[in-house]
Design a protein around this motif. Structure first.
Motif, PDB file in Angstrom:
ATOM      1  N   MET A   7      52.296  26.946 -50.885  1.00 37.32           N
ATOM      2  CA  MET A   7      52.008  26.527 -52.248  1.00 37.32           C
ATOM      3  C   MET A   7      51.810  27.757 -53.121  1.00 37.32           C
ATOM      4  O   MET A   7      51.057  28.671 -52.759  1.00 37.32           O
ATOM      5  N   LEU A   8      52.477  27.773 -54.265  1.00 37.14           N
ATOM      6  CA  LEU A   8      52.362  28.874 -55.204  1.00 37.14           C
ATOM      7  C   LEU A   8      51.883  28.332 -56.543  1.00 37.14           C
ATOM      8  O   LEU A   8      52.521  27.458 -57.140  1.00 37.14           O
ATOM      9  N   GLN A  34      50.378  24.423 -44.265  1.00 44.04           N
ATOM     10  CA  GLN A  34      50.736  25.066 -45.522  1.00 44.04           C
ATOM     11  C   GLN A  34      49.690  26.121 -45.875  1.00 44.04           C
ATOM     12  O   GLN A  34      48.505  25.927 -45.663  1.00 44.04           O
ATOM     13  N   ALA A  35      50.152  27.249 -46.398  1.00 42.35           N
ATOM     14  CA  ALA A  35      49.275  28.249 -46.995  1.00 42.35           C
ATOM     15  C   ALA A  35      49.337  28.100 -48.504  1.00 42.35           C
ATOM     16  O   ALA A  35      50.381  27.713 -49.054  1.00 42.35           O
ATOM     17  N   CYS A  36      48.236  28.398 -49.183  1.00 42.16           N
ATOM     18  CA  CYS A  36      48.166  28.234 -50.641  1.00 42.16           C
ATOM     19  C   CYS A  36      47.824  29.561 -51.309  1.00 42.16           C
ATOM     20  O   CYS A  36      46.850  30.209 -50.934  1.00 42.16           O
ATOM     21  N   MET A  37      48.635  29.928 -52.297  1.00 46.35           N
ATOM     22  CA  MET A  37      48.404  31.153 -53.058  1.00 46.35           C
ATOM     23  C   MET A  37      47.986  30.787 -54.471  1.00 46.35           C
ATOM     24  O   MET A  37      48.816  30.496 -55.339  1.00 46.35           O
ATOM     25  N   TRP A  38      46.654  30.751 -54.692  1.00 46.87           N
ATOM     26  CA  TRP A  38      46.103  30.524 -56.028  1.00 46.87           C
ATOM     27  C   TRP A  38      46.045  31.864 -56.755  1.00 46.87           C
ATOM     28  O   TRP A  38      45.730  32.894 -56.148  1.00 46.87           O
ATOM     29  N   THR A  39      46.309  31.871 -58.047  1.00 41.94           N
ATOM     30  CA  THR A  39      46.585  33.137 -58.738  1.00 41.94           C
ATOM     31  C   THR A  39      45.565  33.497 -59.818  1.00 41.94           C
ATOM     32  O   THR A  39      45.895  34.199 -60.773  1.00 41.94           O
ATOM     33  N   GLU A  40      44.313  33.056 -59.671  1.00 44.25           N
ATOM     34  CA  GLU A  40      43.298  33.378 -60.665  1.00 44.25           C
ATOM     35  C   GLU A  40      43.171  34.881 -60.923  1.00 44.25           C
ATOM     36  O   GLU A  40      42.939  35.313 -62.045  1.00 44.25           O
ATOM     37  N   ASP A  57      50.715  41.644 -57.950  1.00 40.95           N
ATOM     38  CA  ASP A  57      49.470  41.087 -57.434  1.00 40.95           C
ATOM     39  C   ASP A  57      49.738  39.876 -56.545  1.00 40.95           C
ATOM     40  O   ASP A  57      49.104  39.691 -55.500  1.00 40.95           O
ATOM     41  N   VAL A  58      50.654  39.031 -56.963  1.00 35.56           N
ATOM     42  CA  VAL A  58      50.974  37.810 -56.216  1.00 35.56           C
ATOM     43  C   VAL A  58      51.582  38.166 -54.862  1.00 35.56           C
ATOM     44  O   VAL A  58      51.182  37.614 -53.824  1.00 35.56           O
TER      45      VAL A  58
END
Length: 776
Positions: free
Chosen positions: A169-170, A484-490, A497-498
Motif C-alpha cells: 500500500m502506498l 501487505q506492507a503499508c507505506m504511509w507518507t506523513e 524519502d518514500v
C-alpha cells in the motif's frame, strides 16, 4: 520533516550515496545465485548462458511479447544491444505454455545453449524473467554502456508463491508521488513479485485522482498550505485566506498510463477512496456533504488536523451517497481491478452525535448508535460497489459494527488480529499489521534515522513475521488471501524519502508473501537482498542501509558498573570499536562480548565487512554522576535507563527515554548506597510538540538518610506557557540547593494535564518522557 533539512542528514545522504555506488558495482560473475524472493526449488547446473546481440526470445502470443520486449529493452543502453523478440518456438530463450501449471507458477531451465520457461500464464513467464534480471549484473538497470559480461549460470528453478495476494500500500495523499516516480516504484516492486499495489488516493491531506463530474476535488482538494519545514504532527490547520500550493493529482489519462504500466509488470492497482473519515480534502472541495453542525472552515489538512480531523462525511445527508456513488462510478470505470477499497478507518463520530440529519438516520433505520450508523454507511456504499460487479475491501474498523456483505478486511491494528473477527464470520482477510509491516516506523537504530512515528519495524522484525499464528482456528487460514506492507507518507517531503522508507524492507514482505511457511532463511535472504539492492542502486534508487547500523543497550549492574551491548541485525558484519576518542577502523578492537564501563567513556563503533565500513558511526558518550548505575527502591520495569550514563536522542522512542504510564505522575527513589554530599538534581525532559510529549507540571526532590523520613529540598512548578512549547528539543530540569547529605533521593514529577485548547492536540493528555537523572 524534510529528511535533508540539516547538515546531519546531508551527511547521512552522502554515506548512503557512497554505499549505493558500492552496490552498483558489478561483481565477478560466479555460480552463486542470490534471488529474492527465494525460489521454491533451485538446482545448479554447469556452464553459463550468455546474452548477445544475436540472442532471440521466442514467445507464444502478444501478451507474452510485451513482457519479453520489456525485458529485452533492459539491455539496450548498458549492453549496447537488444535481444530480438519473435513469435514461435525457436529461439535462444523460449516461452512454453503449460496449462496444467498453476497461475503465477513457472519452471525456468537455463542451459549454456538455451533458456526455457514454462508457465500457464503471463504472470509465470514474467516472474521467471525477473529471476533472469536479478541474475544479470546489476548494471543491467543502468543508462550507461558498460563492459560487463551478460551471462547467467546454468540452473533449474521450479517455483510458485505461497500467497496469491502479495501487496504493497502506498499513501499518495499525504505526500503526492509524481507519476514518473510512481512508475519507478512499480518497476521496483514488480522485481520482488509484489502483485498488488493498493493506492491510498484520498485522505484529509489531499485528493489525488481527477473526477470529471466533481472538478473541485482536484482544483481544491489536491492542494494544501506549505508547512513542509515543520514535522507533520506539529503542523497547524490552514486559515481560510492562506494560499494552498503543495500537492498534485493524477489525471485520468495519467492513471490509465500507470495502470497499463503496472499491468505489463503483473501488478494490479487497487484504488482506495477512504470514507466516511479521512475526508477533509473532499469536504474542503464540497463542504455541503459535511454535517450541518460543522461551522468551521474546512481546509485540506497539512498535518493531523486536531479537531478538524473529526469532520467526516454526513451519514444523514442523502446527497452524500449520491456524491460518493458518482465518484465511485468514475473510479470503477477507470480501474480494471475487481477490488475497491472503501477505507472505513478511524472515523470519530463527534459531529454525527450532534447532527440532526445523522440522528434522524439512526432513528429511521432503527440503529442503536453512531457505530451502527457507520455500519449502515459502509454497507450501503458496499452494496452499490457490489452491484457494479466489484468486490469491497476495508480496514479492520469495519468489524466494529455489522460487516458489509462479502467484504475483505485488512487487519492493521496492532498485530492485525481484529481481522480474525471477520474471519470468524467467514470473511476473507489480508494481514498488514502496523506493529510489523507499517514502513513509516523506524527501520533501524533510531539515532541514525530521520524523524517519524512510534517505535521500530526493522528489516529482521518484518522478515521474522509469520502471518498464520499457532492459536488460529483451523477455518481462518483458508480465508487468508495474503499479506501487505503499508507505506504511509506523513514524514515524506520528497520522492527520495518514500523510496528510503520503502526499501529494502519491502523485500522482507515479498519473502513472506512468496516463500513457503517455515522455509525462510535469513542468511540466504540477505544475499538475495544485497543483490536486489545493487540493482536498485544502479536504477538510481536511494534505499536505506539501516540494517548495517548498531543498536546499543546499556544496563546497570549490581556491582555499580554499566554493561554495554552492541548489536547489528546483519550476522555477516563485524562490529569494531574504540574508547580512546578516535574513530574505529577495520583494524580496531573487535566487539565480541558486552563491555563493562565504570567511568566516563566515549564509545565509538561501526560495522565493517571486507575492510569497508558498512554502517554509520555510533557514538555513545557515557558520563558518570552520583546516580549512575545506582539501584532504585521498588523500581518499575525499564527504569534503569534513567541512570545508565547516556542521554537519549531527539527520538523519544529510541529506548533511552522512560515514560512510566505516559500521562500519569512519575515517582521514584534512588539509593546512592552510602551518604553523599549533593547540591544539584537534574532530570532530562524531551518535548515533541506534535505528539503531545512535554515536560511535567512540577518536579519535587526529597532527600533521606533512612528511606523513611524525607526532607523536601526543592520544587519547581511550570506554567502552561513554559510547558507547552512548540518544537522537538531536550532540556534539563534542575533544582539547585545548598549542599545537603543523604543516601536516598526521591523524585516526583506531576503530569502537566491535558494539552490546552490552542495545541495541535487540544484536550488530549500530555505525556512525560524523561532520561538521565543527574545528581552532583
Amino acid at each position: 520533516m524534510a529528511f535533508f533539512q540539516s547538515k546531519k542528514w546531508i551527511a547521512v545522504y552522502m554515506v548512503s550515496l557512497i554505499l549505493s555506488l558500492w552496490g552498483c558495482q558489478s561483481p565477478q560473475q560466479t555460480q552463486d545465485v542470490a534471488i529474492i524472493p527465494q525460489p521454491l526449488s533451485m538446482e545448479k547446473g554447469s556452464g553459463t548462458f550468455s546474452f548477445s546481440k544475436e540472442t532471440t526470445i521466442a514467445v507464444g502470443n502478444e501478451e507474452q511479447r510485451i513482457i519479453a520486449e520489456n525485458f529485452a529493452s533492459l539491455f539496450t543502453l548498458p549492453a549496447g544491444f537488444t535481444p530480438q523478440v519473435k513469435t514461435g518456438q525457436e529461439g535462444d530463450i523460449v516461452f512454453l505454455t503449460d496449462n496444467t501449471m498453476k497461475s503465477d507458477a513457472y519452471e525456468l531451465t537455463v542451459l549454456p545453449e538455451r533458456i526455457t520457461i514454462k508457465a500457464a500464464d503471463v504472470k509465470g513467464f514474467f516472474y521467471a524473467l525477473q529471476n533472469l534480471r536479478l541474475m544479470l549484473p546489476p548494471t543491467i538497470e543502468g543508462k550507461e554502456k558498460t563492459t560487463d559480461t551478460w551471462s547467467i549460470p546454468s540452473l533449474t528453478i521450479k517455483d510458485a508463491p505461497r500467497f496469491n495476494y502479495r501487496g504493497f500500500m502506498l499513501d499518495v495523499s499525504r505526500f503526492f508521488l509524481p507519476k514518473e516516480d510512481l512508475l519507478r516504484m512499480i518497476d521496483c516492486i514488480a522485481m520482488l513479485k509484489i502483485n498488488r499495489l493498493h493506492l491510498h488516493l484520498t485522505d484529509d491531506n489531499g485528493w489525488r485522482l481527477e473526477i470529471k463530474k466533481y472538478p473541485k476535488l482536484t482544483e481544491v482538494g489536491a492542494w494544501k498550505v506549505d508547512r513542509q519545514n515543520i514535522p507533520f504532527p506539529d503542523r497547524r490547520n490552514p486559515k481560510k485566506e492562506e494560499p494552498a500550493t503543495i500537492g498534485g493529482f493524477y489525471t485520468q489519462e495519467d492513471m490509465k498510463e500507470i495502470i497499463r504500466y503496472a499491468a505489463e509488470r503483473q501488478v494490479e492497482i487497487i484504488p482506495e477512496i477512504d470514507v466516511p473519515a479521512h475526508s477533509n480534502a473532499a469536504l474542503a472541495s464540497y463542504p455541503e456533504f459535511a454535517c450541518p453542525v460543522v461551522k468551521d472552515f474546512i481546509g485540506v489538512l497539512p498535518g493531523l488536523g486536531a479537531k478538524n480531523a473529526e469532520i467526516i462525511f454526513c451519514a444523514g445527508n442523502e446527497g452524500t451517497f449520491d456524491f460518493l456513488q458518482n465518484v465511485l462510478d468514475e473510479v470503477m470505470a477507470l480501474f480494471p481491478s475487481r477490488y475497491i477499497n472503501l477505507g472505513g478507518d478511524e472515523a470519530r463520530k463527534t459531529n454525527w452525535k450532534k447532527c440532526p440529519l445523522c440522528q434522524s438516520r439512526i432513528h429511521k433505520e432503527h440503529l442503536e448508535n453512531e457505530e451502527e450508523l457507520q455500519g449502515y454507511f459502509m454497507a450501503r456504499l458496499s452494496d452499490y460497489v457490489r452491484s457494479k460487479g466489484k468486490e469491497v475491501m476495508g480496514w479492520d474498523e469495519l468489524t466494529n459494527s455489522k460487516l458489509p456483505e462479502e467484504s475483505i478486511i485488512l487487519g492493521w491494528q496492532g498485530y492485525g488480529n481484529a481481522a480474525l473477527k471477520a474471519a470468524a464470520q467467514g470473511h476473507r482477510f489480508i494481514m498488514t499489521p502496523a506493529r510489523v509491516a507499517y514502513l513509516i516506523r523506524y527501520q533501524g537504530p533510531q539515532w541514525f534515522e530521520p524523524m517519524t512515528y512510534f517505535g521500530n519495524n526493522t528489516l529482521k522484525g518484518l522478515f521474522d513475521y509469520e502471518p498464520v499464528q499457532k492459536d488460529w482456528k483451523p477455518e481462518y487460514e483458508p480465508l487468508l488471501m495474503g499479506v501487505q506492507a503499508c507505506m504511509w507518507t506523513e514524514f515524506c517531503n520528497t520522492p527520495e524519502d518514500v523510496f528510503y522508507l520503502t526499501f529494502p524492507r519491502l523485500g522482507a514482505l515479498a519473502e513472506i508473501a512468496w516463500v513457503s511457511k517455515g522455509t525462510k532463511n535469513w542468511n540466504s535472504f540477505l544475499k538475495g537482498l544485497d543483490n536486489y539492492n545493487a540493482h536498485l542502486a544502479c536504477k538510481g534508487i536511494r534505499y536505506a542501509h539501516s540494517m548495517f547500523n548498531i543498536q546499543h543497550t546499556i544496563t546497570t549492574e549490581t556491582t555499580g558498573k554499566l554493561k554495554v551491548k552492541l548489536e547489528c541485525e546483519r550476522p555477516d558484519v563485524e562490529i569494531r570499536y574504540t574508547t580512546d576518542g578516535t574513530e574505529p577502523t577495520a583494524t580496531s578492537t573487535l566487539y565480541e562480548k558486552e563491555l563493562i564501563i565504570e567511568k566516563d567513556t566515549d564509545i565509538k563503533a561501526a560495522t565493517f565487512s571486507q575492510n569497508k565500513q558498512m554502517g554509520e558511526l555510533l557514538v555513545l558518550p557515557i558520563h558518570w554522576n552520583k546516580a549512575t548505575s545506582k539501584p532504585f527502591i521498588h523500581a518499575d520495569a525499564g527504569m534503569d535507563i534513567l541512570v545508565n550514563g547516556l542521554r537519549g536522542s531527539l527520538k523519544y522512542t529510541d529506548f533511552e527515554w522512560y515514560t512510566g504510564q505516559l500521562s500519569k505522575p512519575i515517582s521514584f527513589t534512588i539509593d546512592l548506597q552510602k551518604p553523599e554530599s549533593m547540591k544539584q538534581f537534574t532530570v532530562g525532559c524531551i518535548t515533541n510538540y506534535g505528539m503531545g510529549v512535554h515536560k511535567p507540571r512540577s518536579l519535587k526532590v526529597e532527600v533521606s538518610t533512612d528511606n523513611v523520613t524525607f526532607t523536601e529540598i526543592g520544587k519547581l512548578t511550570f506554567t502552561d506557557k513554559e510547558i507547552f512549547k512548540e518544537g522537538n528539543f531536550i532540556e534539563n530540569v534542575s533544582i539547585e540547593t545548598d549542599e545537603t547529605t543523604g543516601q536516598f533521593v526521591k523524585f516526583t514529577l506531576e503530569s502537566a494535564g491535558n494539552c490546552p485548547e490552542n495545541h495541535v492536540r487540544p484536550e488530549q493528555p500530555s505525556k512525560i518522557y524523561i532520561d538521565e537523572v543527574i545528581i552532583e
